[in-house]
Design a protein around this motif. Structure first.
Motif, short mmCIF file in Angstrom:
data_model
loop_
_atom_site.label_atom_id
_atom_site.label_comp_id
_atom_site.label_asym_id
_atom_site.label_seq_id
_atom_site.Cartn_x
_atom_site.Cartn_y
_atom_site.Cartn_z
N GLU A 1 40.14 36.55 38.26
CA GLU A 1 39.24 37.70 38.20
C GLU A 1 37.99 37.45 39.04
OE1 GLU A 1 38.95 37.63 33.92
OE2 GLU A 1 40.19 39.41 33.70
N LEU B 1 48.08 45.84 45.38
CA LEU B 1 46.68 45.70 44.98
C LEU B 1 45.72 46.19 46.07
CD1 LEU B 1 46.73 42.17 43.26
CD2 LEU B 1 46.94 44.42 42.21
N LEU C 1 39.09 43.66 38.01
CA LEU C 1 40.54 43.76 38.18
C LEU C 1 41.15 44.03 36.81
CD1 LEU C 1 42.68 43.38 40.39
CD2 LEU C 1 42.65 40.94 39.90
N TRP D 1 38.82 37.88 42.74
CA TRP D 1 38.87 39.31 43.11
C TRP D 1 37.48 39.91 43.19
CZ3 TRP D 1 42.75 41.75 45.28
CH2 TRP D 1 42.69 43.15 45.41
N ARG E 1 47.02 44.15 36.71
CA ARG E 1 46.92 43.82 38.14
C ARG E 1 46.50 42.37 38.33
NH1 ARG E 1 46.76 48.92 40.94
NH2 ARG E 1 45.47 48.18 42.67
N ARG E 2 45.61 41.92 37.44
CA ARG E 2 45.19 40.52 37.49
C ARG E 2 46.39 39.59 37.27
NH1 ARG E 2 42.71 38.96 32.18
NH2 ARG E 2 44.93 39.15 31.73
#
Lengths: 270, 270, 270, 270
Positions: free
Chosen positions: D42, D216, D53, D45, D57-58
């Motif tokens: 995280e 993503l 995130l 990102w 999706r993470r």
């Protein structure tokens, strides 16, 4: 309060190069007066040391840089350059990955030699005889079973490069182009090691280039930098040759040979 | 079935260096015969190209390598070397981080010049006049608003290095040491650009060293490698100077100047 | 005589990864059993240490890696990444030039902290009280005026990252997830430094991440490697951002500010 | 006239990190609020993309980064790290030399996949059926006999990492955590390649991580950067292991195996 522009302009300062529109001076000399007049080695010296180099001393530096350019595709620096060249990066990056590993062990031997020579020379200048000075400096190495850089070689009983470099340096000393103090120190270390180890450990390329660098007054850390310049030539040549040979993502050994796995087997993730 | 030892031994192959205990041959020459006989530039050429270099051609290569060593502490490659030198890494690593960025944009201009010169030369050898050949090769650059490497300079209206290098090359051509074909091409590009852009865009250091490399038959990618060797000298000199100046973990600007933050403020993590 | 194929296959050996066609095992676990089951930090630990990481210990490692990712564009590593990104090299090369300078001074502080903590811990385990152990280990630093890594900060009177990391570690110790021995040592050093220097020198990010690494049994050199993994994130983020901002061959300061030349002038080459 | 301090302060600008004494904010969030709250992925990102995130999706990003960490000591990047570790340079430098070669060929496959997927997706969004979009994008690759990255593998008939990653991505799409558009594109390319080449070329690790990155919204160049972060873990693990194994200046093959010299012999320097 200081003028912040002045502070920012003073953040980076140098005595090497002065640039104005239309003018580039290296150590005070207009660069166009150096191009076609200085050879590359004289330019190297002017850049790093800020001085001109007398012809006899230049020839010794030339010889040292020529001698150290390469030791084949099994040297890690050369191997790294060759593998990198098969990975789709430019020659600059193949060269960078390679020279990066000329560290304390792979390229730093010459640097440590310079430190040893300087320690012996300091004692000699203070009146001690060379054999005693060598004993004082190198006894701790033997006691701690430490590798003595510059002497002996895993592969060459007699390193042809070192033999030639020492001969050139002795000739230059005979012509008073260098003092010859460090040739004597190098010979003295060879002799002392021969007595201690009951085996001949002749000077190798690191020891010999270090003699030349010491004669020229090169500090140890800079000695490593000059070795890097020299070895960059071999690194470039091998990276370029590999590019011509082709190969794609080439590893260290053929895939059919493989590697040995010696870790655990059959673990489950609970 | 092939002998696997033979396969492993053939995995790395080279024509550059042959090493046996007590013997090191470079391109077939015992290295001790080269030390003290070849200068560093002749050794560079022997290593990368595998041939001897005639004196006139050697002098041009010498000049090109001397000319490109440095362009000051605001060049990213030089700045990176200086900052790295304040971070407790050896000179080899400061040099590696720096030469690594001599990529397509910072160091590759000469490589692209060589490609352009070769394209113009190909057409010229097939009978086309230089102005027409230049038009054909460079028109797409102008149409796509692409930067033409080798001509013009952000800082120098006339680059003193390029002026000198071209003069030396023209003199060498007059002595039949090189063909002079690429000097003519370089001049032709200068003239064509002047017409197109209504402003003078004289050849810069990249364009001029590329003329010399082209006269010597250096392929484009290798041209970048030779530029890297040259620039390594400035990189070493600046890294070494920074080491002497001191400084610890030195950033690009003084801390008092700082940087600009332009992102969000006062976010809470829910 | 040994089978040379066997020798070549044994030249590279590892316990980390076993690869056969269609099978990839990491430390004995089929990789498809780890993907989607281990988080990235658990994978990092499995790769470097060869073991699974209990959740509480994983959370501490996670916190340490999160805390150290960045310290802004004036840090040399970050600045190098940003400048490299304007030179036409790929993100991999911008990252490489940058992480390369996380050496003894810029990134190695945590490594030296770990060595200090281990020395204090060794004495404490042998029965010495922490203040006496700290005195014995750190007195030579003060005597030689050596920088003590991990405490104090050029910029932050109190480092918000260190405060949080220590709190998390103390909580984990209270839950018996870690021993808490090294939190006590860190606090002990803070206290001793406060007495010696008559000024508060609170633990900084290097000292705090080193407490966590020590609690997890990470050897000093590996501690530097983990710091590099963390700082790689900031290096990537800044290199990527610079790519988006544009800029071409960007130096450390604006051209209008320039640099200071302090070398000789008007030299002629005779 | 602009305030030069202002100019210098604006020379480096960022939206990533804001630092004042005692305060460090990442994308506007006080860092102490992120430590112990965000996991490492995280944080990655937030640093590179500037956003939070979502958990599903993470988890996909986590899986991609976990999957790509290593492919063994015969991969050039890993081999370079291991050899560097025997040369007396720190782990940071061994890692730098290694990640530097994750270029267009060795690490850039995922980047090129992302470009291909985007091209197919662009056509699909404009109404074209996937098979037709794939034909249009990939036909030129086949015509020019260009390698199509992401599909097939020199070693694995079926790459266990890709199988798992695709399964996780399909499950996430079924939960509406991602669109699933790029899974369909990836499958479509697999099918088309199977028809064209009369042989199965299943998606490999590069193709599969690229599917996740595309889902993503990761741009191609940044995809390479994320791959580098992942592979850095394997690089660190192998460099560390080699440090523990010992070895000094270790080349690619055992010395007894050697290399093949295929150049000239017995040249004399006249």
């Amino acid at each position: 309060m200081a003028d912040p522009t002045q502070d920012s302009r003073a953040w980076w300062r140098t005595s090497i190069i002065d640039i104005e529109p239309g003018r580039i001076d290296i150590r005070g000399y207009p660069i166009q007066d150096l191009i076609g007049r200085l050879d590359f080695v004289e330019m190297i010296w002017l850049m790093v040391a800020g001085e001109k180099l007398a012809p006899g001393r230049r020839d010794l530096l030339q010889a040292a840089l020529v001698a150290a350019v390469d030791h084949g595709p099994l040297a890690p620096s050369i191997s790294i350059a060759r593998m990198a060249a098969t990975c789709g990066v430019g020659l600059n990056s193949a060269m960078a990955s390679a020279i990066n590993v000329l560290g304390d062990v792979h390229g730093g031997a010459g640097q440590e030699c310079l430190t040893i020579y300087a320690a012996v020379d300091e004692r000699q200048q203070a009146g001690m005889a060379i054999p005693d000075a060598v004993e004082q400096v190198l006894r701790p190495y033997l006691d701690k079973r430490r590798n003595i850089p510059g002497f002996g070689h895993r592969f060459h009983k007699r390193d042809p490069r070192a033999v030639k470099l020492l001969a050139l340096t002795e000739a230059a000393a005979a012509r008073d182009e260098v003092s010859g103090r460090f040739v004597a120190i190098g010979r003295g270390i060879e002799a002392w090691l021969g007595d201690q180890k009951k085996t001949v450990l002749p000077m190798n390329i690191d020891g010999a280039t270090a003699v030349i660098f010491a004669e020229l007054g090169v500090p140890p850390e800079l000695g490593r930098g000059l070795f890097v310049l020299s070895r960059s030539v071999g690194i470039l040549a091998h990276a370029w040759e590999q590019t011509q040979q082709g190969g794609r993502i080439k590893g260290p050994v053929p895939p059919a040979v493989g590697y040995t796995y010696e870790g655990p087997q059959n673990k489950t993730d609970e």
